[in-house]
Design an enzyme around this catalytic site. Structure first.
Site, short mmCIF file in Angstrom:
data_model
loop_
_atom_site.label_atom_id
_atom_site.label_comp_id
_atom_site.label_asym_id
_atom_site.label_seq_id
_atom_site.Cartn_x
_atom_site.Cartn_y
_atom_site.Cartn_z
N GLU A 1 0.67 -0.98 -0.11
CA GLU A 1 -0.12 -0.13 -0.07
C GLU A 1 0.70 1.38 0.20
O GLU A 1 0.43 2.49 0.83
CB GLU A 1 -0.80 -0.63 1.41
CG GLU A 1 -1.81 -1.27 1.25
CD GLU A 1 -3.23 -0.80 2.47
OE1 GLU A 1 -3.39 0.06 2.94
OE2 GLU A 1 -4.02 -1.80 1.67
N GLU B 1 -6.49 -7.55 -0.96
CA GLU B 1 -7.35 -7.97 0.68
C GLU B 1 -8.33 -7.73 0.16
O GLU B 1 -8.83 -6.39 -0.16
CB GLU B 1 -6.69 -6.41 1.20
CG GLU B 1 -5.54 -7.11 1.62
CD GLU B 1 -4.79 -5.79 2.70
OE1 GLU B 1 -5.13 -5.11 3.33
OE2 GLU B 1 -3.61 -5.87 2.91
#
Ligand code: NAG
Ligand code: NAG
Ligand code: NAG
Ligand code: NAG
Length: 750
Positions: free
Chosen positions: A190, A259
């Site tokens: 991320e 995710e």
């Protein structure tokens, strides 16, 4: 406000009978290659639609791993996913650990043994609500280091660790082309959320990280999640509640959801989040409907933040995450079962999904649409020659109306779709599954809560309505307030908390001496003021003692402290006990985040003006005495000088407790109810089961019923309002049964 801080440890005797799971030598599959095209990962020459189950190996015990993997497989997973945890694997620079809960190789081998693939997200920054995002705290001390940017010292350390992991996996023959289960790797995590904070250096860092990863020649594809500028061959992937609109940055890369947030984490004093399974199934069906090819549950099993691994600030010990397998390793129904049915329906569609390069889109109504996957495929004849051609067809019909059901016509047939749902038609005609129709059984598995006993001792709780109270054998010993060892040192000025503790303990004592004159006292009386401790900013918990007496407690994340204090004439010892409750795991510039105090720190209200405490001489002491004596272990516990606890005893600010108990019969998971305790840490058999803290969630913000319809956010479908966020602490250890040693007696220390 919580005043008494209690610490706990629990010990089970005669527990040396753990079953070791034998792991066969590598060679789980015939060697195969993994590549990809715009549609999917290509495994051994074939495109695949893949369901992946996120399980973080150190959030379970090795004893639990085989069962968790088996339950994932039974639930329809093709892949197991985990991060790696740098601070677990390299607690001291250059000294690697791959044992116990950190036995990565064993975990990957177990996954391979069960015939599942593996997705390893190395990071090594992982966020993960894990202490310091997975970075070892010593990394802060590398000269000149700046994390996650174009910084030579950081890149050197990161490359060293990532290389170590990839080399280890290669030596153990765990990559697909070696016949191992690993099909995919991740570098960074991320970073797209942070990149702008680092300007051009951030962009350069992304390119460096990508090239570094590819240069390791792991032989399987790499992903970067939330990284729209993922370079070259690296696949950029989606992390979110919904990823059906996601398009990777190149038409040659497949759509991957690393995710899928099927629940959420929580903090001490927080409510418990839940994501309804109908919405979760809707999100997944929409993903595959609109061209997705690999979906990973974050988490399929969340587990437990053992020891001090919980991130922060203030994340609780449980990492249940409302996942399909709960913290205790039990199936969470109807979530697990409904998703299993969904996976089976997607599996039926796989031949069409992989055969068609693109779905055919059909609008069925204002908020209704279909995607149809159709292709002619060649099937293999008996002797492996191309023999016949056959057509395959699968379709997804979606009603994205949040309120109303809809009846649609698709290829001449009528279908009724509940609101916010997808029907899956593996043969383009018959509905095999609708995301809003939950067929799975609901099973109530949680326990009756035992009535709180009069004395503050924990309860032993089993998950089948069996409760056994811990008996009369409580012992206790007080923890000294302030400086307790020759390891203390004195320094003129305020030191940064983590610079001193190196995170070897949550606790840092600071002691100084304050002189108060008659004039000061007269000044306070005449002006009716009281001296006040003022700190510009502090995290996470501060306790203020004057001459050994607790005067105030403050908690918060970088909050201002304004704490009235009282002194008598003459010299007084002022003690500040600073505590961390999980280091920051998210954000830019983590190396600068630190802990303890920031800015000005002073005593106000004195006749001759404020006292600048940062100019005084302070004596420092890291940690608690019992912690460093390891009195929570069988070997060391007698050092502590335990005395029998009286029922009417007033607990001191810091007390250690221990007791003995009988292990309950049966195979159900066992948890301790520490709801009667304050704040502390607990050990079982010398094993640290985590921090506990009896903070209560706000009274409001929960809903009696949960409407699955409409886009999910973590404030939807909260439970546990007005109750302690966590009062059960999982005793994840496999219990042994009595083998005739005279007792079945076990020991609990709290
Ligand atoms: C995998 O790819 C490599 C490089 O192209 C090739 O040498 C090897 O034979 C392939 N292995 C398999 C099992 O197909
Ligand atoms: C393989 O298939 C071909 C074509 O269908 C056929 O002619 C041949 O006899 C088959 N060979 C065997 C060994 O079955
Ligand atoms: C603090 O450290 C000094 C110097 O090592 C030592 O003399 C003193 O006894 C220590 N204090 C305590 C309470 O152990
Ligand atoms: C922590 O220590 C390092 C070097 O030891 C120093 O450069 C840094 O300024 C210290 N941090 C704080 C906030 O004092």
């Amino acid at each position: 406000m919580m005043v008494s801080e209690k610490r706990a440890f629990v010990q089970l005797l005669s527990l040396y009978l753990f079953i070791q799971f034998s792991v066969t030598a590598a060679k789980f599959f015939e060697p195969f290659n993994v590549t990809y095209d715009h549609r999917a990962l290509i495994i051994d020459g074939k495109r695949r639609m893949l369901i992946s189950a996120g399980i973080h190996y150190p959030r379970a015990t090795p004893q639990m791993w085989p069962d968790l993997i088996a339950k994932s497989k039974e639930g329809g997973a093709d892949v197991i996913e985990s991060y790696t945890f740098w601070n677990g694997h390299e607690p001291v620079r250059g000294q690697y650990t791959f044992e116990g809960r950190f036995d990565l190789v064993k975990f990957v081998k177990l996954v391979g043994d069960s015939g599942l693939y593996f997705l390893l997200r190395i990071g090594p920054y992982v966020c993960a609500e894990w202490n310091f995002g997975g970075f070892p705290v010593w990394l802060r001390d590398v000269p000149g280091i700046e994390f996650r940017t174009d910084n030579e010292p950081f890149k050197r350390e990161m490359q060293r660790f990532v290389t170590k992991i990839v080399d280890l996996l290669r030596e153990e023959k765990l990559f697909s082309w070696q016949g191992g289960p690993i099909i995919l790797l991740q570098i960074e995590n991320e970073y797209g959320n942070m990149e702008r904070s680092y300007g051009q250096k951030g962009k350069d860092y992304v390119k460096w990280a990508a090239n570094m990863a590819l240069g390791l020649r792991a032989g399987v594809p790499w992903v970067m999640c939330k990284q729209t500028d993922a370079p070259g061959d690296i696949i950029d992937t989606c992390n979110d509640y919904y990823c059906d609109g996601y398009k990777p940055n190149s038409p040659n890369k497949p759509t991957i959801w690393t995710e899928n947030w099927d629940g959420w984490y929580t903090s001490w004093g927080g409510r418990l989040p839940h994501r309804p399974v109908e919405d979760l199934a809707f999100a997944i069906a929409r993903f595959f409907q609109r061209g997705g090819s690999l979906m990973n549950y974050y988490m399929y099993f969340g587990g437990t933040n053992f020891g001090r691994t919980s991130g922060g600030p203030f994340y609780i010990t449980s990492y249940d995450y409302d996942a399909p397998i709960d913290e205790y390793g039990l199936l969470s129904e109807p979530k697990w079962g409904h998703l299993k049915d969904l996976h089976a329906a997607i599996r039926l569609c796989e031949p069409a999904l992989v055969a068609a390069d693109l779905p055919r889109y059909m609008k069925l109504g204002p908020k209704q649409e279909a995607h149809l996957y159709w292709a002619n495929i060649q099937t293999n004849g008996l002797n492996n020659t191309l023999s016949e051609s056959q057509s395959v067809c699968s379709a997804f019909l979606a009603n994205i109306d949040e309120h109303k059901a809809a009846t649609v016509t698709f290829r001449g047939k009528s279908y009724t779709l509940p609101p916010w749902s997808v029907s899956i038609l593996p043969d383009c005609r018959n509905t095999a599954f609708n995301t809003a129709k939950v067929g799975a059984q609901t099973s109530v598995k949680l326990v009756e809560h035992a009535l709180s006993p009069k004395i503050s001792v924990p309860e032993l709780v089993m998950t089948k309505n069996e409760v056994s109270s811990i008996p009369e054998s409580w012992m206790s010993v007080n923890e000294p307030i302030g400086i307790w060892s020759v390891n203390n040192f004195t320094f003129q000025g305020m030191l940064e908390h983590l610079n001193v503790t190196k995170d070897e303990s949550d606790y840092l004592w600071h002691m100084t001496r304050i002189y108060v004159s008659d004039e000061d006292i007269t000044f306070w009386e005449e002006n009716q003021v009281s001296p006040t401790l003022v700190i510009d900013s502090m995290r996470d918990v501060l306790r203020v003692f004057i001459n050994g007496q607790l005067t105030g407690s403050v908690s918060g994340h970088w909050v201002k402290v304004v704490q009235p204090v009282q002194f008598q004439q003459g010299y007084s010892d002022l003690i500040l006990l600073s505590q961390t409750v999980g280091l920051q795991n998210y954000g830019a510039f983590l190396e600068k985040d630190g802990a303890g105090f920031r800015g000005q720190i002073k005593l106000t209200g004195f006749k001759n003006g404020d006292i600048d405490l940062s100019k005084l001489s302070w004596t420092y002491q890291v940690g608690l005495k019992g912690e460093f004596q390891k009195i929570f272990t069988i070997e060391e516990n007698e050092k502590a000088g335990w005395t029998k606890l009286k029922r009417d005893a007033t607990p001191s600010t810091f007390t250690w407790y221990k007791a003995y108990f009988d292990a309950p019969d049966g195979k159900e998971p066992v948890a301790f109810d520490l709801g009667s305790m304050g704040k502390g840490q607990a050990w079982v058999n010398g094993h640290h089961i985590g921090r506990y803290w009896n903070l209560v969630a706000p009274k409001d913000g929960c809903s009696k019923s949960c409407d699955y319809r409409g886009a999910y956010n973590p404030n939807k479908c909260m439970t546990n309002c007005g109750k302690p966020t966590q009062s059960w602490y999982y005793l994840h250890w496999k219990r042994t049964t009595y083998r005739g040693h005279g007792y079945r007696q076990q020991t609990i220390y709290l």
